[in-house]
Design an enzyme around this catalytic site. Structure first.
Site, short mmCIF file in Angstrom:
data_model
loop_
_atom_site.label_atom_id
_atom_site.label_comp_id
_atom_site.label_asym_id
_atom_site.label_seq_id
_atom_site.Cartn_x
_atom_site.Cartn_y
_atom_site.Cartn_z
N SER A 1 0.85 -1.19 0.00
CA SER A 1 0.00 0.00 0.00
C SER A 1 0.89 1.23 0.00
O SER A 1 1.81 1.35 0.82
CB SER A 1 -0.90 0.01 1.24
OG SER A 1 -1.76 1.12 1.23
N ALA A 2 0.61 2.17 -0.91
CA ALA A 2 1.47 3.34 -1.07
C ALA A 2 1.49 4.23 0.17
O ALA A 2 2.54 4.75 0.57
CB ALA A 2 1.02 4.14 -2.29
N HIS A 3 0.33 4.43 0.79
CA HIS A 3 0.28 5.46 1.84
C HIS A 3 0.96 5.05 3.13
O HIS A 3 1.20 5.89 3.99
CB HIS A 3 -1.17 5.89 2.10
CG HIS A 3 -2.02 4.90 2.83
ND1 HIS A 3 -2.30 5.03 4.17
CD2 HIS A 3 -2.66 3.78 2.42
CE1 HIS A 3 -3.09 4.04 4.55
NE2 HIS A 3 -3.32 3.27 3.50
N CYS B 1 -8.46 0.74 10.37
CA CYS B 1 -9.65 0.10 9.81
C CYS B 1 -10.66 -0.30 10.88
O CYS B 1 -11.82 -0.55 10.59
CB CYS B 1 -9.25 -1.14 9.01
SG CYS B 1 -8.23 -0.74 7.58
N THR C 1 -8.42 1.95 -16.26
CA THR C 1 -7.34 2.89 -16.58
C THR C 1 -6.51 3.18 -15.34
O THR C 1 -7.05 3.47 -14.27
CB THR C 1 -7.93 4.20 -17.13
OG1 THR C 1 -8.68 3.90 -18.31
CG2 THR C 1 -6.83 5.20 -17.44
#
Length: 355
Positions: A171-173, A298, A209
């Site tokens: 996950s990027a964040h 979460c 996309t």
């Protein structure tokens, strides 16, 4: 007003300036990365550069990186890898993996586990393999392993190629990239049905996309995270974490730091004072200017005991009292020690009320 201190990096790390710069540049590019004209090729080049940057950090080939909307989408690989079997999940796994757990007769078709558990920072060793290449897990032997590397990648070394796992999720964040973008690392030769059927993007493994700006930020954050690790910044984070823990324990000898003597992420402290509710502490610290948590983002805000802390064997009262402090290379010492002072002040008030 006193400046706030952000001590919740395991929920989401601050956006790195390198990621912001890459995203702004990508937003100036018009083309669709699937188009063959010059504008499309320019967008495609941004995506492929980021793919190489993420692959470098994760220790895999660029072709094994499948960009997704985040780790939760990437975790949808589990039923696709089960191949008619059932999905077994480690008890300390994040909810995005836990949601796919199943059961059945015989051995599982796939086993999912975290490399690092986000609430406590505890590290999980990979299972062994037998002479037939089957993973030996607590749920039984299985031919396929999926690792959740979300909390680990960019903080501790991870080499997907050497791990032997069939897949990993990122996950990027969590490493200073933007929210809303992640990756599935899928070992070469492992085929799956598309995570999102449609136009066939990402070599047919995830249609739609590509989020060019988000992916650009992910790639830049991955490159910056690799540089931080090479510079030894996380060793400095661990030293600051240890200093904070020593100060907290000096103020509260009765406190329990969960997993203190076990291998952990360098930035994470989970501490509990029995009888002092974690939710109460989070609110008190928030009002004092410090962002911490009482569990994973979460599940925060939900009035229920932590499944993970229960799996670790913590008594319910202690589990309800746990808070998490997670820091990073950009966290100043004065912010950490300011938190300790504020926490100690509220601890004295808690003791006075309980007397």
């Amino acid at each position: 007003m006193t400046a706030r201190a952000y001590l919740d990096w395991n929920a989401s790390a601050p956006l790195r300036p390198q990621a912001r710069e890459a995203m702004l540049a990508a937003l100036e590019v018009t083309g669709n990365p699937s188009s063959v004209h010059a504008e499309g090729r320019a967008a495609r080049a941004i995506v492929e550069r980021a793919r190489a940057q993420v692959a470098e950090l994760a220790g895999c080939a660029p072709a094994e990186v499948v960009f997704t909307s985040g780790a939760t989408e990437a975790a949808q690989v589990l039923p696709r890898l089960a191949r008619g079997g059932w999905v077994a999940v480690d008890p300390l796994a994040h909810e995005c993996l836990w949601a796919h757990r199943g059961g059945g007769d015989g051995a599982p078709g796939v086993y999912a586990m975290p490399l690092a558990e986000g609430e406590t920072g505890l590290l999980r060793g990979l299972p062994s393999r037998d002479e037939e290449g089957l993973w030996q897990t607590e749920a039984g032997s299985t031919p396929r392993l999926v690792v959740d590397a979300v909390q680990a990648v960019g903080r501790i070394p991870f080499d997907f190629a050497r791990s032997g796992a069939q897949a990993a999720i990122l996950s990027a964040h969590k490493l200073g990239g933007p929210r809303g973008v992640g990756a599935l690392i899928l070992r070469e030769g492992v085929d799956i049905d598309s995570l999102a059927p449609g136009g066939g993007q990402e070599l047919g493994r995830r249609s739609g996309t590509e989020n060019v700006a988000g992916i650009a930020g992910f790639g830049a954050a991955a490159a910056a995270a690799a540089a931080d690790m090479a510079a030894g910044l996380w060793e400095e984070v661990a030293a600051l974490r240890d200093e904070m823990e020593a100060a907290l324990m000096a103020a509260a000898p009765e406190a329990v730091i969960i997993g203190r003597d076990a291998p952990r992420l360098p930035n994470t402290t989970a501490i509990a004072v029995a009888g002092w509710k974690g939710e109460t502490q989070v609110m008190q610290m928030d009002l004092a200017g410090f962002a911490i948590s009482a569990g994973s983002a979460c599940s925060s805000g939900k009035v229920r005991e932590s499944r993970v802390l229960g799996a670790l064997g913590l008594a319910p009262e202690l589990a309800r009292s746990a808070i998490r402090i997670s820091i990073g290379p950009a966290t100043p010492r004065e912010a950490v020690m300011g938190f300790v002072a504020a926490w100690e002040r509220h601890l004295r008030k808690h003791r006075a009320r309980a007397a």
